[in-house]
Design an enzyme around this catalytic site. Structure first.
Site, PDB file in Angstrom:
ATOM      1  N   CYS A  33     -24.280 -25.840  -0.467  1.00 28.44           N
ATOM      2  CA  CYS A  33     -24.983 -26.991   0.104  1.00 28.44           C
ATOM      3  C   CYS A  33     -25.756 -26.559   1.346  1.00 28.44           C
ATOM      4  O   CYS A  33     -25.380 -25.599   2.028  1.00 28.44           O
ATOM      5  CB  CYS A  33     -24.006 -28.080   0.531  1.00 28.44           C
ATOM      6  N   ASP A  34     -26.806 -27.306   1.631  1.00 28.45           N
ATOM      7  CA  ASP A  34     -27.543 -27.095   2.878  1.00 28.45           C
ATOM      8  C   ASP A  34     -28.221 -28.399   3.259  1.00 28.45           C
ATOM      9  O   ASP A  34     -28.699 -29.126   2.387  1.00 28.45           O
ATOM     10  CB  ASP A  34     -28.585 -25.988   2.747  1.00 28.45           C
ATOM     11  N   SER A  35     -28.247 -28.688   4.553  1.00 28.32           N
ATOM     12  CA  SER A  35     -28.843 -29.935   5.040  1.00 28.32           C
ATOM     13  C   SER A  35     -29.867 -29.681   6.135  1.00 28.32           C
ATOM     14  O   SER A  35     -29.695 -28.766   6.954  1.00 28.32           O
ATOM     15  CB  SER A  35     -27.763 -30.859   5.614  1.00 28.32           C
TER      16      SER A  35
END
Length: 194
Positions: free
Chosen positions: A68-70
């Site tokens: 995941c990455d935000s």
């Protein structure tokens, strides 16, 4: 039972999974994000999430690997974690009273089926008109320095968010409804990991 691997050292993501009954194997990717030069926020977070999952996947034989990455976008400008307290203060002064979009990329690699699904969750975040004093006090806690977007919804930063339009867990770093859809697409029930 298939192992569930979280390719992230994020305590918030791990906590979200734990809260829904998934105890992941945590394996930080240490992927060098500076290699990725993408300016579209959707493509950026999807690319980063995929690279993180792909970096961890070779360490396992039979597992689901989630990367995941935000990032937060305010008025078309992409922001990740602030580099220092001064940057965090300036960012909050720019964010207050505005609406931002929090993008979280999700990449799920199923090693047993040799399949990969990549998706992006987007949530509108309405920030309160926070005073300079409150901003300085918040930054002094250190919390915003650890977060994409410079705030933790599940922490003190939640006080400064007036409203969300979209998935709240996406803002914390992992959209649980999106994960549920991705697991279903691969033929799993989330209960398989309880």
């Amino acid at each position: 039972m298939t192992k569930f691997v979280l390719a992230s050292a994020s305590p918030a993501r791990r906590r979200l999974l734990h809260n829904v009954g998934i105890e992941p194997i945590v394996c930080q990717s240490d992927f060098d994000e500076s290699q990725v030069k993408v300016t579209d926020p959707v493509e950026l977070v999807k690319t980063l999430a995929l690279h993180k999952a792909q970096t961890v996947a070779p360490k396992f034989n039979d597992a689901l690997v989630l990367g995941c990455d935000s990032v937060l976008s305010i008025q078309g400008e992409i922001h990740g974690k602030p580099a220092n307290p001064q940057e965090a203060i300036a960012r909050w002064q720019m964010m207050r009273g505005r609406v931002g979009e929090l993008y979280t990329g999700h990449a799920l690699i199923d090693l047993s089926q040799d399949k990969t699904i990549v998706r992006c969750g987007i949530t509108q975040v309405y920030f309160a008109n926070v005073s300079d004093r409150a901003i300085q006090a918040y930054v002094a806690t250190g919390e915003p320095l650890k977060c994409a977007g410079c705030f933790a919804l599940e922490g003190r930063g939640g006080l400064f968010v007036e409203k969300l339009d979209g998935c709240h867990s996406n803002v914390i770093g992992l959209s649980l409804p999106l994960l549920y859809q991705m697991l279903s697409e691969l033929g799993y029930e989330v209960t398989d990991f309880w």
